[in-house]
Design an enzyme around this catalytic site. Sequence first.
Site, PDB file in Angstrom:
ATOM      1  N   SER A 207       0.818  -1.215   0.000  1.00 39.25           N
ATOM      2  CA  SER A 207       0.000   0.000   0.000  1.00 39.25           C
ATOM      3  C   SER A 207       0.850   1.263   0.000  1.00 39.25           C
ATOM      4  CB  SER A 207      -0.929   0.006   1.216  1.00 39.25           C
ATOM      5  OG  SER A 207      -1.899  -1.008   1.119  1.00 39.25           O
ATOM      6  N   HIS A 292     -11.670  -7.116  -4.476  1.00 36.50           N
ATOM      7  CA  HIS A 292     -11.178  -8.364  -5.081  1.00 36.50           C
ATOM      8  C   HIS A 292     -11.132  -9.520  -4.080  1.00 36.50           C
ATOM      9  CE1 HIS A 292      -6.521  -7.917  -4.260  1.00 36.50           C
ATOM     10  NE2 HIS A 292      -7.232  -7.821  -3.162  1.00 36.50           N
TER      11      HIS A 292
END
EC number: 2.1.1.-
Length: 386
Positions: A207, A292
């Site tokens: 991230s 996802h």
Amino acid sequence: MAEIPTSSNPSDDPETQKLNGNEEDYDHHHDEDPESDDENYEYALQIAEMLPFPMVMQTAIELDLLGIIATAGPDRQLSAAEIAAALPAAGNPDAPAMLDRMLYLLATYSVVTCTAVDGGASGGVVRKYGLAPVAKYFVSNEDGVSLGALISLNQGQAFLASWSKLKEAVLEGGIPFNKVHGMDVFHYQGTDPRFNKIFNKAMYGQSTYIIKKIVRRYKGFENIQRLVDVGGGLGHTLRVITSNYPSIKGINFDLPHVIQHAPTIPGVEHVGGDMFESIPNGDAIFMKCILHDWSDEHCLKTLKNCYKALPRKGKVIVVQMNMIEEPQTTPLAKAISQLDVCLMTQSPGGKERTRREFQTLAEAAGFAEFNPVCHVAGFWVMEFLK
């Protein structure tokens, strides 16, 4: 005198093939390009023997081999013996030879560079290794993160064990991870502190790279006063966003067992909860690599909760890779497909989606507009507008 080999099957004889009307098959067989066939066989060998590469990468991460090379300085190359000398308590006399073979393998994948120099009186050559361009992503950067943690997560026993149940899942149904551990990966985090730590570290590392690039390229954070990061983990994504946009009040929303480990971050409030039940209100909602992990039904439930939490003209900012409808052989296409199959083994209905599938989800959840804004390092930033 050497014995002349003969075929035990008369039909294998060229003249017999012709007499039997198989001349066309015979000619086709012998017209095959030997070099092309050799290349196909060599590729098949690579596939059959590909396991050592991820295993060696994991060991290289654990031993910090790339970090040792990086510490030597830019463009420096070290021998395996020099690298072995930097390992803690390296009492194994065979360590340099073992490292040399491991680094040689990494060089064939362009993870490290290699230069062979004259070994002098010892004879032979000495190979020296440096960092190839991709290696920087596996060495801790100024934020103290790397993608090495993602390798450790995928190579850890919790995930590795899931693959043993893939055949069973194909034939009988179910999720391989659940078959091994008796629960989905997100609830398992709450029962295994070590796995939870590795998981959070891996998500943080990835991230951090991506969000810094997004903040530089995506301008959609302007004019947002209250931003909710759904599935925000320890809050590091909001830390980057709010440091670049100090006027934003950040709400880091995740499961309670995740939030309890989140550090104090100026301008960010940590809120525990369940995105399938409700989501805190905000001008905009941010979700990176959340959809996802879940089936279409779960995604719709989450997106409808997002819709309820947003004001008129509010938006959900979705950051995800986009599956290409027809397979390609680029590194990105392979990375997306590999992740897609990982999700199949580990997540409750998780999968990578095409842009068309994201648009379908947005419309089914009630959003008025679907807007793919920009592409950043393999990820698409997409807006679902209310």
